[in-house]
Scaffold this motif. Structure first.
Motif, mmCIF file in Angstrom:
data_model
loop_
_atom_site.group_PDB
_atom_site.id
_atom_site.type_symbol
_atom_site.label_atom_id
_atom_site.label_comp_id
_atom_site.label_asym_id
_atom_site.label_seq_id
_atom_site.Cartn_x
_atom_site.Cartn_y
_atom_site.Cartn_z
ATOM 1 N N CYS A 1 27.633 63.792 -0.352
ATOM 2 C CA CYS A 1 28.328 62.931 0.606
ATOM 3 C C CYS A 1 29.199 63.783 1.520
ATOM 4 O O CYS A 1 30.099 64.509 1.057
ATOM 5 N N ASP B 1 31.129 62.525 4.014
ATOM 6 C CA ASP B 1 32.329 61.789 4.396
ATOM 7 C C ASP B 1 33.316 61.773 3.242
ATOM 8 O O ASP B 1 33.027 61.220 2.173
ATOM 9 N N LYS C 1 34.176 58.200 1.807
ATOM 10 C CA LYS C 1 33.193 57.574 0.922
ATOM 11 C C LYS C 1 33.236 58.159 -0.487
ATOM 12 O O LYS C 1 32.832 57.509 -1.443
ATOM 13 N N ARG C 2 33.707 59.404 -0.582
ATOM 14 C CA ARG C 2 33.836 59.992 -1.922
ATOM 15 C C ARG C 2 34.874 59.247 -2.759
ATOM 16 O O ARG C 2 34.773 59.207 -3.987
ATOM 17 N N ASP D 1 35.300 56.184 -3.019
ATOM 18 C CA ASP D 1 34.715 55.017 -3.678
ATOM 19 C C ASP D 1 34.026 55.372 -4.988
ATOM 20 O O ASP D 1 33.755 54.489 -5.801
#
Length: 497
Positions: free
Chosen positions: A88, A90, A93-94, A96
């Motif tokens: 990932c 971004d 987003k990690r 999450d």
């Protein structure tokens, strides 16, 4: 000449140790673990790794333990949770995929079991998921499902043992739940709250259902068992020819005893039905069904006797069809009277041994059904063999295969009445094989059934000893008798004085 090579330090062929990889034992010993691929790491990258600012290193804090994983290693498994974090781009987003993130230390926090994560970490090192026997199967499966790692990454041998252990645990938990449902009281005190006449029904229920609640409850339990024994003995004695002619008020004395027992059983059942907090559950309980079966034959017998008397009064001597119906009613009446023998099952309410035996049969029904299947196969097989070698002998009893079924069943059960025996040598050989098969077959399920029975009996006994025993409810006959005698003696000495 073959060059001498140095043996690997790893006990597993799939794990390669370098300067930056560690074994599973090393993972248990420390707090900071780093795994790298075999790519070359320059000095700047190594220095950045020490300062926790290297973007190619994932700093994971799992339950207070720090793990450092190379993104290139984790990216080899993109389906897993850590693999998705590594691939990932971004950073938002990690977040999450983890529980928390520390900006100062550049650490992703996971509120999970660090002990199990050691196996997850080792999976990224070697590509193989190892399983230890001391791990809880349910907890281990929950953890690997969270991290997105499938059980297929383990070796087939380890996976087979793990799944077997998992099945055993599921069976054990299932038995524990059913055993707990067996021993717990169906109507707890909280179930009577807010019900119509809740306090009165609760007192009646404890009086009839819970013998450990009070001394009168114990006395009623003893009285109930006494009436069961009296009823069974009366049914047996009613078949004695000499006792049939002993009449009281125009009826046999055994019928009067039977009426008294049925009145007690009916009163007991009606009071239980009135005091229960859940009628549907009460009617579905096995012990309550037994209580109902114990009293129904008496009333059905009265109805059939009334019908048979009316049919006999209006019976014409030439009416053969009606005579046959009356005869059939008489046979049905005999069967209904015989059903009274099931009253002895009422003792299971106050007998831990009978309850444990019934629970054992329910839990081992597969083994019992398999045993009956083997017996049936043996009966058919050896009866056919015995008929094939004995049917030509003059005067033989094995005139057909169905005629040989009784001999095969008696021989397999190792009872051996001796009413039917083979005459030829081949027949005796078949009989020997049949008896040997019966010995082996009968010895197979005994250990399973006995171990299950002893285990269930011990648990039921322990639960009965520890549940609902209130102080002051023990019937201490010996202490009370000694106390009464001492009091009488003291009173007598005072009078004499």
């Amino acid at each position: 000449m073959k060059e001498i090579c140095i043996r690997r330090k790893s006990p597993w062929a799939s794990v390669k140790f370098g300067d930056h990889t560690h074994s599973l034992m090393d993972i248990y010993k420390g707090n900071f673990y780093v795994t790298f691929t075999e790519r070359r790491v320059d000095q700047e990258t190594a220095q950045a790794s020490k300062n926790n600012i290297n973007p190619l290193i994932l700093n994971l804090n799992v339950g207070g333990k720090i793990f450092k994983i190379d993104c290139f290693v984790a990216a080899q498994y993109p389906v897993t949770r850590i693999g998705r974090m590594a691939t990932c781009a971004d950073p938002v987003k990690r977040l999450d995929l983890c529980d928390d993130f520390s900006v100062q230390r550049n650490e992703y926090f996971f509120d999970r079991d660090p002990t199990v994560f050691c196996y997850i970490f080792h999976f990224y090192c070697s590509g193989i998921l190892w399983i230890m026997d001391e791990l809880c199967p349910t907890h281990f499966v929950e953890e690997i499902e969270y991290w997105g790692i499938h059980l297929n990454y383990t070796h087939k041998c380890c996976r087979s043992l793990f799944e077997e252990h998992q099945d055993e645990l599921k069976d054990h938990l299932k038995i524990q739940r059913e055993l707990q449902a067996e021993v717990e009281r169906h109507d707890h005190e909280k179930h009577f709250e807010g019900k119509w006449l809740g306090n009165l029904r609760k007192k009646i229920w404890n009086l009839l259902e819970n013998p450990y609640s009070s001394i009168p409850a114990k006395m009623i339990a003893i009285l109930s068992s006494f009436f069961v024994l009296i009823s069974v003995v009366t049914m047996c004695l009613s078949t004695v020819e000499e006792l049939k002619h002993i009449n009281i008020y125009g009826k046999p004395c055994m019928e009067h005893v039977e009426i008294i027992c049925v009145i007690f059983f009916t009163t007991e059942y009606v009071m239980r039905l009135f005091s229960t907090s859940d009628i549907m559950r009460f009617l579905k309980t096995v012990l309550n069904i037994v209580d109902l079966i114990a009293i129904l034959p008496f009333y059905i017998q009265i109805i059939f006797e009334r019908f048979s008397e009316e049919a006999y009064v209006h019976l014409h001597p030439d009416d053969i069809e009606k005579m046959e119906r009356v005869g059939q009613l008489g046979k049905v009446l005999k069967i209904i009277r015989l059903m009274r023998i099931f009253r002895i099952l009422k003792l299971a309410r106050h007998s831990i041994g009978l309850r444990a035996f019934g629970f054992t049969i329910r839990q081992c029904y597969q083994q019992v059904c398999c045993l009956f299947l083997f017996i049936t196969m043996g009966v058919f097989t050896f009866s056919a063999l015995m008929y094939s070698v004995e049917h030509d002998i003059p005067g033989t009893n094995f005139t057909s295969i169905p005629d040989a079924w009784w001999w095969a069943a008696v021989s397999i059960s190792t009872v051996g009445y001796g009413d039917t025996i083979p005459d030829t040598i081949l027949g005796r050989i078949v009989a020997f094989l049949c008896i040997s098969f019966g010995i082996i077959l009968n010895g197979m399920p005994i250990s399973i059934l006995y171990n299950r029975f002893s285990d269930f009996y011990a648990k039921l006994k322990a639960h009965e000893s520890s549940s609902a025993l209130k102080p002051g409810t023990e019937i201490r006959f010996k202490e009370r008798i000694i106390k009464k005698i001492t009091k009488c003696c003291a009173t007598g000495q005072g009078i004499n004085y």
